[in-house]
Design a protein around this motif. Structure first.
Motif, PDB file in Angstrom:
ATOM      1  N   THR A  57     -15.443 -12.666 -75.600  1.00 57.27           N
ATOM      2  CA  THR A  57     -14.212 -12.674 -74.814  1.00 57.27           C
ATOM      3  C   THR A  57     -13.672 -14.096 -74.708  1.00 57.27           C
ATOM      4  OG1 THR A  57     -15.332 -13.081 -72.715  1.00 57.27           O
ATOM      5  CG2 THR A  57     -15.074 -10.763 -73.392  1.00 57.27           C
ATOM      6  N   SER A  58     -12.404 -14.198 -74.420  1.00 59.97           N
ATOM      7  CA  SER A  58     -11.821 -15.529 -74.263  1.00 59.97           C
ATOM      8  C   SER A  58     -12.451 -16.246 -73.074  1.00 59.97           C
ATOM      9  CB  SER A  58     -10.304 -15.445 -74.107  1.00 59.97           C
ATOM     10  OG  SER A  58      -9.968 -14.714 -72.951  1.00 59.97           O
ATOM     11  N   GLN A  59     -12.856 -15.501 -72.055  1.00 60.80           N
ATOM     12  CA  GLN A  59     -13.511 -16.129 -70.899  1.00 60.80           C
ATOM     13  C   GLN A  59     -14.835 -16.761 -71.317  1.00 60.80           C
ATOM     14  OE1 GLN A  59     -13.755 -12.875 -68.169  1.00 60.80           O
ATOM     15  NE2 GLN A  59     -11.787 -13.366 -67.211  1.00 60.80           N
ATOM     16  N   ALA A  60     -15.604 -16.063 -72.139  1.00 62.58           N
ATOM     17  CA  ALA A  60     -16.887 -16.610 -72.587  1.00 62.58           C
ATOM     18  C   ALA A  60     -16.668 -17.840 -73.453  1.00 62.58           C
ATOM     19  CB  ALA A  60     -17.675 -15.551 -73.351  1.00 62.58           C
ATOM     20  N   ARG A  61     -15.681 -17.797 -74.345  1.00 59.14           N
ATOM     21  CA  ARG A  61     -15.392 -18.954 -75.198  1.00 59.14           C
ATOM     22  C   ARG A  61     -14.943 -20.139 -74.360  1.00 59.14           C
ATOM     23  NH1 ARG A  61     -12.552 -15.147 -78.241  1.00 59.14           N
ATOM     24  NH2 ARG A  61     -10.609 -16.093 -77.587  1.00 59.14           N
ATOM     25  N   THR A  62     -14.105 -19.879 -73.360  1.00 61.12           N
ATOM     26  CA  THR A  62     -13.623 -20.947 -72.487  1.00 61.12           C
ATOM     27  C   THR A  62     -14.776 -21.568 -71.715  1.00 61.12           C
ATOM     28  OG1 THR A  62     -11.478 -19.881 -72.268  1.00 61.12           O
ATOM     29  CG2 THR A  62     -12.065 -21.491 -70.576  1.00 61.12           C
ATOM     30  N   ARG A  63     -15.635 -20.738 -71.171  1.00 52.07           N
ATOM     31  CA  ARG A  63     -16.780 -21.227 -70.397  1.00 52.07           C
ATOM     32  C   ARG A  63     -17.692 -22.087 -71.274  1.00 52.07           C
ATOM     33  NH1 ARG A  63     -17.969 -16.750 -68.409  1.00 52.07           N
ATOM     34  NH2 ARG A  63     -19.430 -16.079 -69.998  1.00 52.07           N
ATOM     35  N   LYS A  64     -17.966 -21.632 -72.488  1.00 50.48           N
ATOM     36  CA  LYS A  64     -18.822 -22.404 -73.391  1.00 50.48           C
ATOM     37  C   LYS A  64     -18.189 -23.740 -73.749  1.00 50.48           C
ATOM     38  CE  LYS A  64     -21.337 -18.692 -75.707  1.00 50.48           C
ATOM     39  NZ  LYS A  64     -21.573 -18.038 -77.014  1.00 50.48           N
ATOM     40  N   VAL A  66     -16.041 -25.533 -71.979  1.00 55.02           N
ATOM     41  CA  VAL A  66     -16.091 -26.428 -70.825  1.00 55.02           C
ATOM     42  C   VAL A  66     -17.527 -26.898 -70.578  1.00 55.02           C
ATOM     43  CG1 VAL A  66     -15.731 -26.571 -68.321  1.00 55.02           C
ATOM     44  CG2 VAL A  66     -14.008 -25.480 -69.778  1.00 55.02           C
ATOM     45  N   ASP A  67     -18.482 -25.995 -70.708  1.00 52.28           N
ATOM     46  CA  ASP A  67     -19.888 -26.372 -70.537  1.00 52.28           C
ATOM     47  C   ASP A  67     -20.298 -27.462 -71.517  1.00 52.28           C
ATOM     48  OD1 ASP A  67     -20.194 -24.581 -68.478  1.00 52.28           O
ATOM     49  OD2 ASP A  67     -21.335 -23.112 -69.660  1.00 52.28           O
ATOM     50  N   ARG A  68     -19.842 -27.352 -72.766  1.00 52.98           N
ATOM     51  CA  ARG A  68     -20.206 -28.362 -73.770  1.00 52.98           C
ATOM     52  C   ARG A  68     -19.687 -29.739 -73.389  1.00 52.98           C
ATOM     53  NH1 ARG A  68     -19.295 -24.116 -77.526  1.00 52.98           N
ATOM     54  NH2 ARG A  68     -17.141 -24.745 -77.795  1.00 52.98           N
ATOM     55  N   VAL A  69     -18.568 -29.791 -72.708  1.00 47.44           N
ATOM     56  CA  VAL A  69     -17.991 -31.082 -72.329  1.00 47.44           C
ATOM     57  C   VAL A  69     -18.693 -31.665 -71.104  1.00 47.44           C
ATOM     58  CG1 VAL A  69     -15.916 -32.207 -71.450  1.00 47.44           C
ATOM     59  CG2 VAL A  69     -15.739 -30.567 -73.324  1.00 47.44           C
ATOM     60  N   PHE A  70     -18.987 -30.824 -70.120  1.00 47.18           N
ATOM     61  CA  PHE A  70     -19.445 -31.348 -68.833  1.00 47.18           C
ATOM     62  C   PHE A  70     -20.941 -31.249 -68.573  1.00 47.18           C
ATOM     63  CE2 PHE A  70     -14.932 -30.515 -67.977  1.00 47.18           C
ATOM     64  CZ  PHE A  70     -14.569 -31.778 -67.556  1.00 47.18           C
ATOM     65  N   LEU A  71     -21.637 -30.373 -69.232  1.00 46.65           N
ATOM     66  CA  LEU A  71     -23.066 -30.239 -68.956  1.00 46.65           C
ATOM     67  C   LEU A  71     -23.864 -31.148 -69.878  1.00 46.65           C
ATOM     68  CD1 LEU A  71     -23.458 -26.388 -68.458  1.00 46.65           C
ATOM     69  CD2 LEU A  71     -23.291 -28.163 -66.722  1.00 46.65           C
ATOM     70  N   PRO A  72     -24.764 -31.941 -69.304  1.00 49.32           N
ATOM     71  CA  PRO A  72     -25.583 -32.820 -70.141  1.00 49.32           C
ATOM     72  C   PRO A  72     -26.574 -31.992 -70.959  1.00 49.32           C
ATOM     73  CG  PRO A  72     -26.350 -32.906 -67.882  1.00 49.32           C
ATOM     74  CD  PRO A  72     -25.095 -32.056 -67.884  1.00 49.32           C
ATOM     75  N   ILE A  73     -26.935 -32.519 -72.106  1.00 48.89           N
ATOM     76  CA  ILE A  73     -27.944 -31.868 -72.933  1.00 48.89           C
ATOM     77  C   ILE A  73     -29.310 -32.178 -72.332  1.00 48.89           C
ATOM     78  CG2 ILE A  73     -29.004 -31.773 -75.211  1.00 48.89           C
ATOM     79  CD1 ILE A  73     -26.337 -32.633 -76.378  1.00 48.89           C
ATOM     80  N   PRO A  75     -33.349 -32.521 -72.395  1.00 47.92           N
ATOM     81  CA  PRO A  75     -34.343 -32.863 -73.434  1.00 47.92           C
ATOM     82  C   PRO A  75     -35.049 -31.599 -73.911  1.00 47.92           C
ATOM     83  CG  PRO A  75     -34.575 -34.317 -71.542  1.00 47.92           C
ATOM     84  CD  PRO A  75     -33.584 -33.251 -71.154  1.00 47.92           C
ATOM     85  N   GLY A  76     -35.215 -31.485 -75.223  1.00 44.64           N
ATOM     86  CA  GLY A  76     -35.901 -30.334 -75.788  1.00 44.64           C
ATOM     87  C   GLY A  76     -35.027 -29.111 -75.997  1.00 44.64           C
ATOM     88  N   THR A  77     -33.734 -29.235 -75.703  1.00 45.79           N
ATOM     89  CA  THR A  77     -32.822 -28.099 -75.929  1.00 45.79           C
ATOM     90  C   THR A  77     -31.759 -28.531 -76.914  1.00 45.79           C
ATOM     91  OG1 THR A  77     -31.361 -28.713 -74.101  1.00 45.79           O
ATOM     92  CG2 THR A  77     -33.166 -27.214 -73.604  1.00 45.79           C
ATOM     93  N   ARG A  78     -31.027 -27.568 -77.393  1.00 42.14           N
ATOM     94  CA  ARG A  78     -29.914 -27.881 -78.281  1.00 42.14           C
ATOM     95  C   ARG A  78     -28.676 -27.151 -77.813  1.00 42.14           C
ATOM     96  NH1 ARG A  78     -29.857 -24.427 -83.543  1.00 42.14           N
ATOM     97  NH2 ARG A  78     -30.257 -22.448 -82.602  1.00 42.14           N
ATOM     98  N   ARG A  79     -27.562 -27.682 -78.181  1.00 38.64           N
ATOM     99  CA  ARG A  79     -26.281 -27.089 -77.816  1.00 38.64           C
ATOM    100  C   ARG A  79     -25.943 -25.956 -78.742  1.00 38.64           C
ATOM    101  NH1 ARG A  79     -22.206 -31.442 -75.489  1.00 38.64           N
ATOM    102  NH2 ARG A  79     -23.599 -31.598 -73.780  1.00 38.64           N
ATOM    103  N   GLU A  80     -25.313 -24.909 -78.186  1.00 38.56           N
ATOM    104  CA  GLU A  80     -24.849 -23.783 -79.014  1.00 38.56           C
ATOM    105  C   GLU A  80     -23.595 -24.141 -79.717  1.00 38.56           C
ATOM    106  OE1 GLU A  80     -24.593 -20.145 -76.904  1.00 38.56           O
ATOM    107  OE2 GLU A  80     -26.392 -20.554 -75.803  1.00 38.56           O
TER     108      GLU A  80
END
Length: 80
Positions: A57-64, A66-73, A75-80
């Motif tokens: 959905t567009s809501q899920a794409r929008t949330r992802k 925004v999360d990529r911009v504001f949420l820090p990575i 350690p031990g994880t990777r970004r989707e």
């Protein structure tokens, strides 16, 4: 309902692979036009009618996004 020697292949063979491949591409953000070309559909509308329910959905794409911009990575994880 179809019956015959190719029924199993339709359910479990290349047709099943196509129905797996298309949603994976759509979820990754590939355009419906590109997926339509990959599948050999002459009309992207057909692809959209078949796979629209599987598109994020567009809501899920929008949330992802925004999360990529504001949420820090973490350690031990990777970004989707």
């Amino acid at each position: 309902m179809r019956t015959g020697k190719y029924e199993s292949a339709r359910e479990h063979g290349m047709h099943a692979l196509r129905h797996f491949h298309a949603p994976v591409l759509l979820d990754a953000g590939e355009s419906i036009k590109a997926v339509s070309e990959y599948l050999g559909h002459s009309d992207p509308g057909l692809t959209l009618r078949v796979y629209a329910r599987l598109m994020p959905t567009s809501q899920a794409r929008t949330r992802k996004a925004v999360d990529r911009v504001f949420l820090p990575i973490q350690p031990g994880t990777r970004r989707e």
